[in-house]
Design an enzyme around this catalytic site. Structure first.
Site, PDB file in Angstrom:
ATOM      1  CE  LYS A   1       0.885   1.203   4.525  1.00 11.42           C
ATOM      2  NZ  LYS A   1       1.693   2.362   4.924  1.00 11.42           N
TER       3      LYS A   1
ATOM      4  N   GLY B   1      10.063  -3.075   6.278  1.00 10.64           N
ATOM      5  CA  GLY B   1      10.534  -1.816   6.859  1.00 10.64           C
ATOM      6  C   GLY B   1      10.508  -0.695   5.858  1.00 10.64           C
ATOM      7  N   GLY B   2       9.544  -0.758   4.948  1.00  9.76           N
ATOM      8  CA  GLY B   2       9.511   0.229   3.875  1.00  9.76           C
ATOM      9  C   GLY B   2       8.301   1.141   3.898  1.00  9.76           C
TER      10      GLY B   2
ATOM     11  CG  ASP C   1      -0.540  -0.015   8.521  1.00  8.34           C
ATOM     12  OD1 ASP C   1      -1.216   0.876   9.066  1.00  8.34           O
ATOM     13  OD2 ASP C   1       0.605   0.144   8.078  1.00  8.34           O
TER      14      ASP C   1
END
Ligand code: C5P
Length: 293
Positions: free
Chosen positions: A11, A97-98, A137
């Site tokens: 996303k 981790g993006g 999320d």
């Protein structure tokens, strides 16, 4: 033995405002998220011995109980109250981790796949309850493709009008720990609050001009490598909208066509360190989600 497969999309955040720090240490947010065609793939099949076994194409990814996929599977099995087993294979493409929600999406996908594979027919509300316990999320990915999210991010209101918008998504080669960024004293919550209400009506009509992310400034200050990569990409992207996704480190450029996204992606690849990853993709519209099941 029955095997089922499902895409777990990444996303981006079109809009992200941090409202306040809560007594439980989390932050209340307002954010607009949309799923991407860029995705991981999960495949599940039943196991008769009641074990949960995760395998992953990324050797750096833990496959034990610390993985959100395993946490989601275990929580659903506990809710079902039966000794259910599964082999789960994760084809990983979305960098961890993006700020692209990869782990959260894998967890949501696991809940939907296993609910189906194990024939549990648990209502969406049960899956949402597990999702909210595991992260902020995951609830969004149970709904998708485009939604307004509040609270920690777990209160999800789907928005209409999801369009397929061409993007270049850049992971600059270093991960950002979401917790570290939120703990940073540099998130200035005294500034005038950005109004996200416009997102309820304008999504799909040139979102590139409406981008906002309260976490961008602190991320760029804390991680000079992200700042350098973004400065380089902004020069190449010129007037196109470019914004950090979530807590970073990934950011995206909004493009007018797939062709331009492809061309820009090539130029950007040539300018960034080899560790960086560049994805030419699109946001998911409602039909893409329906096709995915
Ligand atoms: O929920 P998730 O595991 O993605 O969040 C990781 C960390 O980011 C949390 O432990 C918390 O420190 C921080 N966070 C926050 N407020 C949010 C979401 C995350 O402070 N709304």
């Amino acid at each position: 033995m029955r095997t089922i497969t499902r895409e777990a999309p990444a996303k981006i955040n079109w809009f992200l405002e941090v409202l306040r720090k809560r007594p439980d240490g989390y932050h209340d947010l307002e954010t607009v998220m949309q799923e991407l065609e860029l995705s991981d793939t999960l495949t599940c099949s039943q196991r008769a011995d009641g074990q949960l076994v995760l395998t992953c194409t990324d050797p750096g990814m833990p496959t034990d109980g610390s993985n959100l996929v395993m946490k989601a599977a275990t929580a659903l099995r506990t809710l079902a109250g039966q000794p259910l087993g599964a082999d789960i294979h994760l084809e990983k493409r979305v960098p961890s981790g993006g700020g692209l929600g990869g782990g959260s999406s894998d967890a949501a996908c696991t809940l939907m796949l296993l609910n189906d594979l194990w024939g549990l027919n648990r209502p969406k509300s049960d899956l949402h309850a597990i999702a909210a316990q595991l992260g902020s999320d995951i609830n969004f990915f149970l709904e998708g493709p485009l939604a307004w999210c509040e609270g920690r991010g777990e209160i999800v209101t789907p928005l209409p009008g999801a369009c397929a918008i061409p993007l270049v998504v850049v992971w600059p080669g270093i991960p950002v720990l979401t917790a570290k960024l939120f703990q940073s004293a540099r998130i200035n919550l005294t500034k005038k609050r950005e109004n996200g209400n416009k997102w309820h009506t304008v999504v799909g009509e040139n979102p590139g001009t409406w981008l906002f992310n309260r976490l961008e400034q602190p991320c760029l200050e804390l991680f000079p490598q992200v700042a350098q990569a973004m400065a380089c990409v902004r020069r190449i992207a010129q007037a196109r909208g470019c914004m950090l996704s979530g807590s970073g480190s990934s950011f995206y450029v909004v493009c007018e066509s797939d062709k331009i996204a492809g061309e820009l992606g090539e130029v950007i690849k040539g300018q960034l360190p080899t560790l960086a990853r560049v994805f030419v993709t699109r946001t998911r519209d409602a039909s893409a989600r329906a096709r995915a099941g």
